[in-house]
Design a protein around this motif. Structure first.
Motif, short mmCIF file in Angstrom:
data_model
loop_
_atom_site.label_atom_id
_atom_site.label_comp_id
_atom_site.label_asym_id
_atom_site.label_seq_id
_atom_site.Cartn_x
_atom_site.Cartn_y
_atom_site.Cartn_z
N CYS A 88 1.28 6.61 -6.80
CA CYS A 88 0.24 7.61 -7.05
C CYS A 88 0.83 9.02 -7.01
O CYS A 88 0.46 9.89 -7.82
N GLN A 89 1.74 9.24 -6.07
CA GLN A 89 2.40 10.55 -5.95
C GLN A 89 3.14 10.89 -7.24
O GLN A 89 3.00 11.99 -7.79
N ARG A 90 3.93 9.95 -7.74
CA ARG A 90 4.70 10.21 -8.95
C ARG A 90 3.78 10.35 -10.16
O ARG A 90 4.02 11.18 -11.04
N GLN A 141 0.80 -1.22 0.00
CA GLN A 141 0.00 0.00 0.00
C GLN A 141 0.84 1.27 0.00
O GLN A 141 0.52 2.23 -0.70
N PHE A 142 1.92 1.30 0.79
CA PHE A 142 2.73 2.51 0.81
C PHE A 142 3.41 2.71 -0.54
O PHE A 142 3.48 3.84 -1.04
N GLU A 143 3.91 1.62 -1.15
CA GLU A 143 4.54 1.73 -2.46
C GLU A 143 3.52 2.19 -3.51
O GLU A 143 3.85 2.97 -4.41
N VAL A 175 -5.70 14.34 -12.39
CA VAL A 175 -4.86 14.74 -11.25
C VAL A 175 -5.66 14.64 -9.96
O VAL A 175 -5.20 14.08 -8.96
N LEU A 176 -6.88 15.18 -9.97
CA LEU A 176 -7.74 15.13 -8.79
C LEU A 176 -8.02 13.68 -8.40
O LEU A 176 -7.96 13.32 -7.21
N GLN A 177 -8.32 12.85 -9.38
CA GLN A 177 -8.68 11.46 -9.11
C GLN A 177 -7.54 10.70 -8.46
O GLN A 177 -7.75 9.98 -7.46
N ILE A 178 -6.32 10.84 -9.00
CA ILE A 178 -5.20 10.07 -8.46
C ILE A 178 -4.78 10.59 -7.09
O ILE A 178 -4.35 9.83 -6.23
#
Length: 362
Positions: free
Chosen positions: A132-134, A125-127, A149-152
Motif C-alpha cells: 500500500c505504501q509503494r 498483513q505487513f507485506e 491516494v487518500l483511499q490507499i
C-alpha cells in the motif's frame, strides 16, 4: 565570428546526439528490466500456487516456493522504487518521461493486484501494508492528492492499526514507524488539497502514534520521529494562520531533535538527522523573517538560516551523490541573500548590503 559560431553549433549537435543515445540506452535498460522482473514474478507466483494446489507433502518444498516468491517480490519492489523515485535516473533523463509514466502505471497495476490478492491474508498483513505504501507513492506521482491516494493511505493505516492492536507485547517498532509515516503522508495529501482541518487531525494522529511508540520502546529514533511530527504539525498551523502555535511547535521540535543529533552514534542516521534538524532551523529562520505576525526579526532569521546552511553542507559532504542536499544548500543561500538585503546594520551603507546579497546569490 562565423567560424566560432559554426564550431559552437557543431558541438551542440554532438552533445544532443550523445544525450539522445544515452536516453535511448536508459529506456532500453529499463524496458528490458521490466520484462525480466515481471517474468520472475509470474514464475514465482505460479510455482507457489502449484505447490499449494498439489498440497506438497514436504514442508521444505513449500517453504522453498514461498521463499522464492518473497525474494522475487523484493526485486520487484526495488525495481519499481527506482522508477517511482522523483530524483532517480529515469526521472532525470531527457526523453524518458513517457516511459516512466508507463512503467509507473504498470507498477500501480501490480501493487493493486497484490493488495487485492493478499488483503484478507492475516499472515501477509505487513507485506500488504508495505505494498500500500509503494502504491500510494506511485499514485501520488501519477495524480498528486487524488482520491485514490487518500483511499490507499486509509487502507494502509487500517491494516497497520489492526496489526499493532493484535500484536500486543509482540508488536515491532517498524509497525509504529510505518503507521506514523502513513498518517503523516495522508496529512500531506489532505494539505495538498487545501483540506487543512483534516490535515491537522491526521498530523495529530501521527503524533499520538509516535508517543505510543515511545511508550513501547523509548529509542532515540522514536523520539526523533516525534520531533519531525512536531515540526510538520507546526507547518500546517502556519498555513492556517496559527502563527504563535506554529513557532512553539518548531521550537519544541528543535529542542527534541538537537540532543539526538549531537549524541547520535549510528552513522547510517547522521545524514537523515542533519537534514531534518537543518529543515527545522530553516523553518524558524523563515518564520522570523517572513511570517512573524507582528515583528519580523531579520537578525534571528539570519542566525537560524545560517545554522541550516551549515547542516545542509555537512549532509552534502556525507552523501555527495544525493542531489537533494545540494538543492537545499542553494535554496538556503538564496534565502540568506534576501535576508542580507532586509537586514539593516547600523552604519552600513546600502551598497555594502547589496554586495553581501550578491555574494550569497553567486
Amino acid at each position: 565570428d562565423q567560424e566560432a559560431a559554426e564550431v559552437r553549433i557543431a558541438e551542440e549537435r554532438k552533445r544532443r546526439r550523445i544525450t539522445t543515445c544515452l536516453s535511448a540506452a536508459i529506456v532500453g535498460v529499463f524496458a528490458i528490466g521490466l520484462a525480466g522482473v515481471l517474468w520472475q514474478w509470474n514464475e514465482a507466483t505460479e510455482a507457489t500456487g502449484l505447490a499449494q494446489s498439489r498440497l506438497v507433502d514436504t514442508e521444505e518444498a513449500q517453504q522453498l516456493a514461498e521463499r522464492r516468491l518473497s525474494e522475487t517480490r523484493k526485486v520487484v519492489d526495488e525495481y519499481y522504487s527506482q522508477i517511482a523515485d522523483a530524483k532517480g535516473l529515469l526521472s532525470r533523463t531527457p526523453g524518458t518521461q513517457k516511459l516512466r509514466r508507463e512503467l509507473l502505471e504498470k507498477a500501480r497495476d501490480y501493487y493493486v493486484r497484490y493488495v487485492e490478492e493478499n488483503g484478507d491474508d492475516d499472515g501477509a498483513q505487513f507485506e500488504t501494508a508495505a505494498a500500500c505504501q509503494r502504491l500510494a507513492v506511485i499514485l501520488q506521482e501519477l495524480n498528486p492528492g487524488g482520491t485514490e491516494v487518500l483511499q490507499i493511505r486509509k487502507e494502509q493505516i487500517e491494516i497497520l492499526t489492526k496489526l499493532i492492536d493484535e500484536s500486543g507485547a509482540e508488536v515491532e517498532d517498524q509497525n509504529f514507524e510505518y503507521l506514523a509515516d502513513a498518517q503523516y503522508a495522508l496529512a500531506q495529501a489532505y494539505a495538498s488539497r487545501a483540506d487543512n482541518e483534516l490535515a491537522m487531525a491526521e498530523y495529530k494522529n501521527a503524533e499520538e502514534t509516535v508517543r505510543q511508540w515511545i511508550d513501547f520502546s523509548d529509542s532515540d529514533h522514536a523520539r526523533f520521529q516525534l520531533a519531525k511530527t512536531q515540526h510538520n504539525y507546526g507547518r500546517i498551523k502556519r498555513i492556517v494562520g496559527e502563527f504563535v502555535e506554529a513557532l512553539e511547535n518548531y521550537e519544541n521540535a528543535l529542542a527534541l531533535a538537537e540532543p539526538i543529533l549531537a549524541n547520535n552514534q549510528d552513522e547510517s542516521k547522521t545524514a537523515e538527522y542533519l537534514l531534518n534538524v537543518a529543515t527545522m532551523n530553516q523553518s524558524i529562520g523563515t518564520f522570523h523573517g517572513w511570517y512573524h505576525p507582528t515583528n519580523c526579526d531579520w537578525a534571528e532569521a539570519l542566525k537560524y538560516t545560517q545554522l541550516a546552511l551549515t547542516m545542509y553542507e555537512k549532509a552534502a559532504q556525507l552523501e555527495p551523490k544525493n542531489p537533494e542536499h545540494r538543492q537545499r544548500v542553494v535554496s538556503v543561500l538564496n534565502n540568506i541573500g534576501m535576508i542580507h538585503y532586509e537586514l539593516k546594520i547600523e552604519g552600513e551603507s546600502k551598497d555594502v548590503r547589496i554586495q553581501r546579497c550578491r555574494e550569497s546569490f553567486d
